[in-house]
Scaffold this active site. Structure first.
Site, PDB file in Angstrom:
ATOM      1  N   THR A 142       0.829  -1.210   0.000  1.00 45.45           N
ATOM      2  CA  THR A 142       0.000   0.000   0.000  1.00 45.45           C
ATOM      3  C   THR A 142       0.862   1.257   0.000  1.00 45.45           C
ATOM      4  OG1 THR A 142      -0.060  -0.303   2.377  1.00 45.45           O
ATOM      5  CG2 THR A 142      -2.026  -0.968   1.173  1.00 45.45           C
ATOM      6  N   ASP A 150       9.629   0.882   4.839  1.00 46.93           N
ATOM      7  CA  ASP A 150      10.729   0.248   5.556  1.00 46.93           C
ATOM      8  C   ASP A 150      11.682   1.269   6.166  1.00 46.93           C
ATOM      9  OD1 ASP A 150       9.499  -1.934   4.503  1.00 46.93           O
ATOM     10  OD2 ASP A 150      11.033  -2.355   3.002  1.00 46.93           O
TER      11      ASP A 150
HETATM   12  C1  GLA Z   1       8.989  -4.057   0.496  1.00 47.95           C
HETATM   13  C2  GLA Z   1       9.162  -2.591   0.148  1.00 47.95           C
HETATM   14  C3  GLA Z   1       8.129  -1.732   0.863  1.00 47.95           C
HETATM   15  C4  GLA Z   1       6.727  -2.271   0.678  1.00 47.95           C
HETATM   16  C5  GLA Z   1       6.682  -3.773   0.963  1.00 47.95           C
HETATM   17  C6  GLA Z   1       5.352  -4.362   0.662  1.00 47.95           C
HETATM   18  O1  GLA Z   1       9.307  -4.263   1.834  1.00 47.95           O
HETATM   19  O2  GLA Z   1      10.449  -2.144   0.509  1.00 47.95           O
HETATM   20  O3  GLA Z   1       8.235  -0.399   0.428  1.00 47.95           O
HETATM   21  O4  GLA Z   1       6.242  -1.967  -0.585  1.00 47.95           O
HETATM   22  O5  GLA Z   1       7.656  -4.477   0.232  1.00 47.95           O
HETATM   23  O6  GLA Z   1       4.413  -3.916   1.562  1.00 47.95           O
END
Ligand code: GLA
Length: 397
Positions: A36, A172
């Site tokens: 999202t 993240d």
């Molecule tokens: C990875 C990406 C995040 C996010 C997740 C899925 O961790 O780094 O930015 O898009 O996948 O939620």
């Protein structure tokens, strides 16, 4: 699960002959809100106890020398000439941050940096954001610059997007920087406003690693999914006034546009729209202390990742299925980018040990793979860890 900071400082000294200063950044697990973030949506991750330590000492020759204790190799570049030239290896994450901070106007002189981490790689626990944020903390300290969390996270995301070449969202880097112990973080990925939410005391977050590896920059899956989502989002934006991003769309908006997009885009977007609603519902469940409901929402989120988003895999589905059948498990789902990696499970505290034993045994019987499970508590992000270090020093005065 903690990297030995003292050992890393010692090894830095042995290698470079000067004392360095250590900075830490955790890994993260996402409780709910998957894929999202890059459409301005909602997520609810928390930091966990795995960490990267970055030790930095200045040097006179204008070189940036990075040494990875995990890989046992070194990479050096002139600070003044860092351009967008990735090498497709571990050093990209650190050099990428040097590059991204320079774009932000953060100038540093030469330095030696030792990196060491215990975050499982390719497991969906953000080993890359952990390296990026630890590197950024060290470089910002060296430059004498204090960036607010939004700019810190955005710079690290730029390193990942533009230097490493993985087109991820902001989740993240933001949670790895800004998380606070004992709390999950509900983040609005558009406004970057966040709320810290307590988890009930009598549950544990158990992470189970399917041992099926992914790497976001390699896996076509992440980029493909993002493309399908963005194509669908474009249609909804065109057709439905007021919708700027999928974040603003209702299921009715999406359904009204179904015949104008590919079936794949429709399903990917349906995951996003329903997932944003699930994050809102999870927040309400948490505030009511309703773990049962939270667990049910996690289960629905897994089905959506599996069927609509098509980002699970057979092993992870098996792991979720086994976990869901265990006593005391409220909910289980795939976590992170997908296509392998880990599941996140909400388990009654006193059932945790039996849960782990049973899941490992049954997963091995079903797949022949030995899963690794970790019982996690919400940990501090890099900024809180640094504040803790400062507070400890102040206290010692
Ligand atoms: C990875 C990406 C995040 C996010 C997740 C899925 O961790 O780094 O930015 O898009 O996948 O939620």
């Amino acid at each position: 699960m903690k990297v030995d900071e003292v050992r890393t400082l010692e090894e830095h000294f042995e290698r470079f002959g000067v004392e360095g200063k250590a900075f830490r950044a955790p890994a993260r697990v996402n409780l709910i809100g998957e894929h999202t973030d890059y459409t301005g949506g909602l997520v609810m991750p928390m930091a966990i106890g795995f960490q990267t330590v970055a030790v930095l000492s200045p040097r006179e020759d204008g070189r940036a020398v990075f040494y990875s204790q995990n890989y046992g190799t070194e990479f050096a570049v002139d600070v003044a000439s860092v351009g967008l030239d990735r090498r497709g290896e571990w050093s990209d994450y650190a050099v990428g941050v040097l590059w991204a901070l320079a774009q932000e106007g953060v100038a540093v002189g030469g330095f030696s940096m030792t990196l060491r981490g215990d975050v499982p790689l390719g497991a969906g626990l953000s080993s890359s954001a952990s390296v990026e944020v630890a590197t950024a903390m060290a470089l910002l300290d060296y430059a004498g610059v204090d960036l607010p969390i939004e700019r810190l996270a955005t710079a690290c995301r730029r390193a990942e997007n533009e230097y490493v070449g993985a087109k991820t969202g902001i989740m993240d880097q933001f949670v790895v920087a800004g998380a606070v112990a004992h709390r999950a973080m509900m983040l609005d990925c558009r406004s970057l406003e966040f709320e810290l939410l307590p988890l009930p005391e009598d549950v544990r977050v158990v992470i189970c690693n399917s041992m099926v590896k992914h790497r976001l920059a390699d896996v076509a899956g992440y980029g493909d999914r993002r493309g399908e989502v963005e194509a669908g989002q474009e249609v909804v934006r065109r057709e439905r006034p007021g919708v700027l991003q999928l974040r603003d769309a209702t299921l009715a908006d999406l359904e009204a546009c179904a015949d104008k997009m590919s079936a794949a885009s429709f399903h990917r977007c349906r995951h996003i729209v329903t997932e944003n609603a699930r994050v809102v519902d999870s927040r309400a469940a948490l505030l009511r202390g309703d773990v049962v409901q939270f667990g049910e929402i996690m289960k629905a989120a897994h089905v959506s990742m599996r069927d609509d988003f098509a980002a699970s895999c057979a092993e992870v589905d098996t792991l979720v299925e086994i976990a869901s059948k265990q006593a005391g498990c409220y909910g289980a789902r795939i976590t992170g980018g997908g296509f392998g990696g880990c599941t996140v499970n909400l388990v009654q505290a006193d059932a945790t040990e039996d849960f782990v034993t049973a899941v490992v045994a049954r997963y091995r019987t079903a797949t022949g793979i030995s899963a690794e499970c970790f019982v996690c508590a919400p940990a501090d992000g890099a900024l809180a860890l640094r504040a803790g270090v400062l507070a400890a020093k102040d206290g010692a005065k």
